[in-house]
Scaffold this active site. Sequence first.
Site, PDB file in Angstrom:
ATOM      1  N   CYS A  27       0.847  -1.161  -0.121  1.00 56.51           N
ATOM      2  CA  CYS A  27       0.190   0.000   0.137  1.00 56.51           C
ATOM      3  C   CYS A  27       0.693   1.391   0.072  1.00 56.51           C
ATOM      4  CB  CYS A  27      -0.919  -0.090   1.162  1.00 56.51           C
ATOM      5  SG  CYS A  27      -2.088  -1.370   1.248  1.00 56.51           S
TER       6      CYS A  27
HETATM    7  C1  BEZ Z   1       0.529  -4.689   1.698  1.00 54.17           C
HETATM    8  O1  BEZ Z   1       0.047  -3.555   1.363  1.00 54.17           O
HETATM    9  O2  BEZ Z   1       1.637  -4.779   1.706  1.00 54.17           O
HETATM   10  C2  BEZ Z   1      -0.549  -5.568   2.143  1.00 54.17           C
HETATM   11  C3  BEZ Z   1      -1.459  -5.548   3.090  1.00 54.17           C
HETATM   12  C4  BEZ Z   1      -2.294  -6.410   3.491  1.00 54.17           C
HETATM   13  C5  BEZ Z   1      -1.932  -7.881   3.233  1.00 54.17           C
HETATM   14  C6  BEZ Z   1      -0.778  -8.047   2.475  1.00 54.17           C
HETATM   15  C7  BEZ Z   1       0.165  -7.016   2.078  1.00 54.17           C
END
Ligand code: BEZ
Length: 181
Positions: free
Chosen positions: A13
Amino acid sequence: MLMSHPADFTPVCTTELGYVASIRSEFDHRRVKVISLSVDTLEAHDRWARDIEDTHGFLLNYPLIADPEARIARLYDMIHPNEDSTLTVRSVFIIGADKRIKATMTYPLNTGRNFDEILRLIDSLQLTEDFDVATPVNWRPGEDVIIAPTLSDAHARQKFPEGWTMVKPYIRIVHQPVRDA
Ligand code: BEZ
């Protein structure tokens, strides 16, 4: 464009938000407003925004909705229990000026989205809204397009008086019309 992110302080994210901040001018140029959502608090968003600036060199230059109780996320069906019962998946809604949803995308938690593809999608949506054309596979702005199959040959002759290349009666190729600035 409304997009959701699984949670604050997560790696994928962070790259998505940082990248979108870095290409904000591309959305402005297309007169598209960006708004994102994450199921965390405003206070967490403020702290995360500092990390995004640290890691990508861009201030979070568009709104990030704080939805800690996932009220909006549930309304817009951004939580898919088979993926995770609390985190939102990576939803994208492209909403037109008429407030209607023009396109949606859903990516899983572990796969970051391709925002260059989303810009290409917006270019296609805007072009096909203005002209009776459709964009073919892997189309890029400036490349040839297809006369909308809904347009009869008689109407197509009025709209495209310079004619078209007919690959099949239902595949009529024209140069991409140019939108007003
Ligand atoms: C991420 O944004 O890195 C992420 C968030 C939740 C689960 C897996 C990855």
